[in-house]
Design an enzyme around this catalytic site. Structure first.
Site, PDB file in Angstrom:
ATOM      1  N   CYS A 178       0.818  -1.213   0.000  1.00  0.00           N
ATOM      2  CA  CYS A 178       0.000   0.000   0.000  1.00  0.00           C
ATOM      3  C   CYS A 178       0.853   1.265   0.000  1.00  0.00           C
ATOM      4  CB  CYS A 178      -0.914  -0.006   1.229  1.00  0.00           C
ATOM      5  SG  CYS A 178      -2.012   1.418   1.318  1.00  0.00           S
ATOM      6  N   CYS A 238      -1.744   5.995   7.338  1.00  0.00           N
ATOM      7  CA  CYS A 238      -3.076   5.676   7.856  1.00  0.00           C
ATOM      8  C   CYS A 238      -2.937   4.730   9.054  1.00  0.00           C
ATOM      9  CB  CYS A 238      -3.975   5.089   6.768  1.00  0.00           C
ATOM     10  SG  CYS A 238      -4.004   3.305   6.664  1.00  0.00           S
ATOM     11  N   CYS A 280      -2.874  -1.617   9.024  1.00  0.00           N
ATOM     12  CA  CYS A 280      -1.805  -2.380   8.373  1.00  0.00           C
ATOM     13  C   CYS A 280      -0.413  -2.050   8.904  1.00  0.00           C
ATOM     14  CB  CYS A 280      -1.845  -2.178   6.859  1.00  0.00           C
ATOM     15  SG  CYS A 280      -3.383  -2.699   6.103  1.00  0.00           S
ATOM     16  N   CYS A 327      -7.344   1.248  -1.413  1.00  0.00           N
ATOM     17  CA  CYS A 327      -7.153   0.436  -0.204  1.00  0.00           C
ATOM     18  C   CYS A 327      -7.180  -1.031  -0.626  1.00  0.00           C
ATOM     19  CB  CYS A 327      -8.250   0.722   0.822  1.00  0.00           C
ATOM     20  SG  CYS A 327      -8.096  -0.308   2.311  1.00  0.00           S
ATOM     21  N   GLN A 363     -18.105 -10.814  12.148  1.00  0.00           N
ATOM     22  CA  GLN A 363     -16.667 -10.847  11.961  1.00  0.00           C
ATOM     23  C   GLN A 363     -16.367 -10.195  10.610  1.00  0.00           C
ATOM     24  OE1 GLN A 363     -14.224 -11.786  13.887  1.00  0.00           O
ATOM     25  NE2 GLN A 363     -15.268 -12.894  15.529  1.00  0.00           N
ATOM     26  N   TYR A 373     -23.147 -13.142  24.548  1.00  0.00           N
ATOM     27  CA  TYR A 373     -22.681 -12.103  23.630  1.00  0.00           C
ATOM     28  C   TYR A 373     -22.834 -12.612  22.189  1.00  0.00           C
ATOM     29  CZ  TYR A 373     -20.216 -10.744  27.954  1.00  0.00           C
ATOM     30  OH  TYR A 373     -19.887 -10.429  29.252  1.00  0.00           O
ATOM     31  N   GLU A 377     -27.868 -11.641  24.094  1.00  0.00           N
ATOM     32  CA  GLU A 377     -27.188 -10.481  23.509  1.00  0.00           C
ATOM     33  C   GLU A 377     -27.825  -9.200  24.040  1.00  0.00           C
ATOM     34  OE1 GLU A 377     -25.277  -7.628  21.758  1.00  0.00           O
ATOM     35  OE2 GLU A 377     -24.565  -9.700  21.467  1.00  0.00           O
ATOM     36  N   ASP A 404     -18.167 -14.700  23.815  1.00  0.00           N
ATOM     37  CA  ASP A 404     -17.494 -13.900  22.773  1.00  0.00           C
ATOM     38  C   ASP A 404     -17.708 -12.417  23.099  1.00  0.00           C
ATOM     39  OD1 ASP A 404     -16.224 -13.003  20.544  1.00  0.00           O
ATOM     40  OD2 ASP A 404     -17.720 -13.705  19.102  1.00  0.00           O
ATOM     41  N   CYS A 459     -11.016 -11.164  20.939  1.00  0.00           N
ATOM     42  CA  CYS A 459     -10.158 -10.383  20.039  1.00  0.00           C
ATOM     43  C   CYS A 459      -9.115  -9.611  20.841  1.00  0.00           C
ATOM     44  CB  CYS A 459     -10.990  -9.430  19.190  1.00  0.00           C
ATOM     45  SG  CYS A 459     -11.971  -8.259  20.164  1.00  0.00           S
TER      46      CYS A 459
END
Length: 469
Positions: free
Chosen positions: A77, A83, A86, A178, A301, A330, A351, A400, A427
């Site tokens: 990129c 930015c 990445c 992008c 996701q 969740y 949820e 989750d 995550c």
């Protein structure tokens, strides 16, 4: 060697970068003190300037790259380093995977202090570019110029559409291409940016909360369906309708086009009413053997290809026999629970966001699943003895949660219920490791499985399996 010209300006030469931090900064040492250096990678030899000097560590910026690391590669990129995404694109993907695996291992060792569990090698992605199904871009009047020449060439039109600059919420870099989303995403973004300038729209000013057009969101599915969402600050149909109509005329087929009116300071659209301007109310995504409706507010996701890997690993690690009652906390739009429904007796999804529960119920009907129930509410409040009396004691609980991890009250409840298995998807391995230590009162950590959902970034997903003691 460090040279002290002024107290706040310390220069150091020939600093060897030995490793990479959680935040993507290179790590070196000066006089045995750890120094975090921006824009460096392992095996670099660099001259640096200390910008923050603490008792136990220092932070520095790169002033001169004396010798580039043999690990460095040319980023795909043109916006790399500017930015906010990445961060790892200048490193080989094999190194990225090893780094992410080491981060998970280090977090669990340093934070959880648990032992005697199996660590599986990180599962990498086959698709390392064009993998995102959702991207969000900002219309801004505060562009980031790489050089004075770029600023001079702007001809006073300071309107840009792109990503926020790393570490600068008030600056946006104009993105022309992008690589994180497949075409026609770049065409869509550039067309909306061009039309917004042609229609002389005032781009958003985040500092003052002024302007007319503020956000563009592009969602794409593996079924080749496209949803575009445009966020304006004011409901002015005489401006919005011609603009969106012209965008539809110029672009390839857009299956769903929404707009939101957001006069608030924050960018969240989840408390706002969606306006369907064109096409279908939702687009459809596939996750292995199930289909999922994707609306303008749906949480999924953002890597659909790796999501299938994630769900299949969850199924494998759970080891379901078809007789289990599974609670999915969740649960979002129900993707994990619905994926597992054919392998268990019953799914109970919980949820906090009511709209997500509505989508989960719609997804249940879409897939012809009749052994699932979805309930709205916060997991720490909904998971009660009365609920268990109604739906049965869980054999397996899937967790989750958001990046912040589990609520302390929920951890206490889980330790009281003591299902046979807990499967915790996260995550954020740091908060997951913290919670693992708290759960160890009643559960034993059996294994962890890192999965790379976001190539070229610092993020990594991790599955942890616990069994009741």
């Amino acid at each position: 060697m460090a040279k002290h010209y002024k107290k706040k300006y310390i220069l150091a030469e020939d600093v060897v970068i030995t490793s990479l931090s959680h935040t993507g900064r290179g790590i070196g040492r000066i006089d045995n003190k750890v120094v975090f250096v921006e824009d460096t990678v392992p095996n670099d030899i660099a001259d640096i300037q200390i910008v923050k000097n603490k008792k136990d560590f220092a932070e520095a910026r790169l002033t001169n790259l004396k010798k580039a690391s043999d690990l460095r590669i040319e980023p795909t990129c043109n916006h790399f380093g500017i930015c906010g995404g990445c961060r790892l694109m200048n490193l080989p993907y094999e190194f990225q995977l090893k780094h992410k695996e080491s981060l998970v291992i280090e977090d669990f060792k340093r934070i959880s202090h648990l032992t005697d569990y199996k660590i599986h090698p990180v599962i990498g992605a086959e698709k390392v570019l064009g993998y995102r199904n959702k991207l969000e871009f900002t219309f801004s009047r505060h562009p980031w110029f790489v050089s004075k020449n770029d600023e001079a060439d702007s001809h006073d039109d300071r309107r840009v559409l792109g990503f926020h600059v790393r570490g600068r919420f008030d600056k946006v870099v104009d993105i022309q291409q992008c690589h994180l989303q497949e075409e026609p995403a770049n065409l869509i973004r550039n067309t909306f940016g061009k039309l917004a300038r042609q229609y002389d729209f005032e781009f958003y000013d985040q500092k003052k909360n002024t302007g007319f057009i503020r956000t563009l969101i592009i969602r794409m599915t593996k079924t080749s369906e496209i949803m575009v969402i445009v966020v304006f600050t004011a409901d002015q149909p005489e401006m919005i309708r011609p603009f969106l109509t012209e965008a539809i005329r110029q672009l390839p087929p857009i299956h769903s086009l929404y707009y939101f009116i957001n006069p608030k300071v924050n960018d969240s659209i989840y408390d706002l009413e969606p306006n369907l301007f064109h096409g279908n109310t939702y687009i459809t995504e596939r996750a292995g053997h199930i289909r999922l409706q994707v609306g303008p507010k749906s949480f999924l996701q953002t890597n659909s290809h790796q999501a299938e890997i994630l769900y299949s690993q969850i199924e494998k690690i759970c080891g379901l026999t078809g007789e289990e009652t599974v609670y999915d906390l969740y649960c979002g739009v129900g993707s994990i629970g619905l994926y597992l429904a054919h392998r268990c007796k019953k799914i109970i999804g919980i949820e906090a966001i009511p709209e997500s529960i509505e989508e989960a119920q719609a997804n249940m009907q879409l897939n012809g699943i009749d052994n699932a129930n979805f309930l709205a509410g916060q997991s720490e409040k909904v998971l009660t003895p009365d609920l268990i009396a109604t739906y049965g004691k869980p054999d397996v609980i899937i967790l989750d949660p958001p990046r912040a991890g589990l609520h302390k009250d929920l951890i206490a409840t889980l330790c009281q219920i003591k299902p046979e298995k807990l499967l915790y998807v996260s995550c954020n391995p740091s908060t997951q490791a913290r919670d693992a230590a708290l759960l160890s009162e009643s559960f034993q950590l059996i294994e962890i499985q890192p999965i790379d959902m976001f190539p070229h970034t610092l993020h990594v997903e991790n599955i942890a399996l616990f069994k009741s003691k």
